[in-house]
Design a protein around this motif. Structure first.
Motif, PDB file in Angstrom:
ATOM      1  N   ARG A 131       0.822  -1.217   0.000  1.00  0.00           N
ATOM      2  CA  ARG A 131       0.000   0.000   0.000  1.00  0.00           C
ATOM      3  C   ARG A 131       0.855   1.266   0.000  1.00  0.00           C
ATOM      4  N   HIS A 132       1.986   1.241   0.673  1.00  0.00           N
ATOM      5  CA  HIS A 132       2.868   2.408   0.722  1.00  0.00           C
ATOM      6  C   HIS A 132       3.799   2.467  -0.494  1.00  0.00           C
TER       7      HIS A 132
ATOM      8  N   GLY B  53       6.399  -4.153  -4.690  1.00  0.00           N
ATOM      9  CA  GLY B  53       5.463  -4.521  -5.743  1.00  0.00           C
ATOM     10  C   GLY B  53       5.333  -3.451  -6.802  1.00  0.00           C
ATOM     11  N   VAL B  54       4.441  -3.722  -7.744  1.00  0.00           N
ATOM     12  CA  VAL B  54       4.257  -2.877  -8.916  1.00  0.00           C
ATOM     13  C   VAL B  54       3.082  -1.912  -8.752  1.00  0.00           C
ATOM     14  N   ASP B  55       2.025  -2.350  -8.078  1.00  0.00           N
ATOM     15  CA  ASP B  55       0.795  -1.584  -7.960  1.00  0.00           C
ATOM     16  C   ASP B  55       0.360  -1.540  -6.497  1.00  0.00           C
ATOM     17  N   PRO B  56       0.232  -0.360  -5.906  1.00  0.00           N
ATOM     18  CA  PRO B  56      -0.151  -0.294  -4.492  1.00  0.00           C
ATOM     19  C   PRO B  56      -1.650  -0.443  -4.237  1.00  0.00           C
ATOM     20  N   PHE B  57      -2.465  -0.584  -5.276  1.00  0.00           N
ATOM     21  CA  PHE B  57      -3.904  -0.557  -5.067  1.00  0.00           C
ATOM     22  C   PHE B  57      -4.680  -1.783  -5.555  1.00  0.00           C
TER      23      PHE B  57
ATOM     24  N   LEU C  87       0.974   9.472   6.137  1.00  0.00           N
ATOM     25  CA  LEU C  87       2.327   8.972   6.383  1.00  0.00           C
ATOM     26  C   LEU C  87       2.316   7.549   6.942  1.00  0.00           C
ATOM     27  N   HIS C  88       1.332   7.237   7.794  1.00  0.00           N
ATOM     28  CA  HIS C  88       1.309   5.950   8.483  1.00  0.00           C
ATOM     29  C   HIS C  88       0.252   4.963   7.969  1.00  0.00           C
ATOM     30  N   TYR C  89      -0.674   5.439   7.155  1.00  0.00           N
ATOM     31  CA  TYR C  89      -1.750   4.550   6.678  1.00  0.00           C
ATOM     32  C   TYR C  89      -2.111   4.875   5.245  1.00  0.00           C
ATOM     33  N   VAL C  90      -2.169   3.824   4.433  1.00  0.00           N
ATOM     34  CA  VAL C  90      -2.686   3.919   3.077  1.00  0.00           C
ATOM     35  C   VAL C  90      -3.683   2.785   2.943  1.00  0.00           C
ATOM     36  N   GLY C  91      -4.924   3.133   2.688  1.00  0.00           N
ATOM     37  CA  GLY C  91      -5.949   2.106   2.552  1.00  0.00           C
ATOM     38  C   GLY C  91      -7.327   2.700   2.560  1.00  0.00           C
TER      39      GLY C  91
END
Length: 158
Positions: free
Chosen positions: A88-89, A93-97, A151-155
């Protein structure tokens, strides 16, 4: 082979919509992995890469682009929640989503918090039914929550 009750689970869904989706399935338990793969195939998924080893899961994701990830958080080796967080950050990997569904055999409060903090789309307690998996996938496709990036969370927005 699908039972009559399993076939009814998929009535009214657009099974063909999943044919081109690339799925990465990580499940340490061989029988459960086989069962989940069969469920996904019945749902119409044709491009499924499955592994029972965390290293294989990590390597596959690092080298390929997937539309959906289903990962077992109960594996003895490796930290699936940490890997999802890194994905996610955009650190790995190639894609964070990609769509991410994590499965859990022991849904303690602490493990649920770790999974939610990783940025997963959905969490399912084991054992789960084909209908539960299909509902989570349909939600990702049709009603995915807006993503928050800090900064601390992607989702997904909680």
């Amino acid at each position: 082979m699908a039972t009559h009750s399993q076939s009814r689970v998929f009535e009214g869904t657009h099974i063909n919509q999943f044919g081109k989706c690339r799925v990465l399935l990580f499940e340490a338990e061989a029988d459960f992995r086989r069962h989940t793969r069969e469920m996904l195939t019945e749902m119409g998924f044709e491009n499924i890469l499955d592994t029972g080893e965390f290293e294989g899961f990590q390597s596959a994701f690092g080298s390929g682009k997937f539309d959906l990830i289903i990962g077992d958080t109960s594996a003895a080796r490796g930290n699936v929640c940490d890997l999802v967080r890194r994905i996610r950050h955009n650190v790995y990997g190639v894609d964070p989503f990609p769509g991410v569904i994590l499965t859990m055999a022991d849904p303690s409060e602490e493990k649920i918090r770790q999974a939610a903090d990783s940025g997963t789309d959905h969490l399912i307690a084991k054992p789960y039914s084909p209908n539960q998996v299909l509902e989570r996938i349909q939600t990702i496709v049709d009603e995915r929550k807006r993503f928050i990036v800090t900064l601390h969370y992607v989702g997904p927005e909680r």
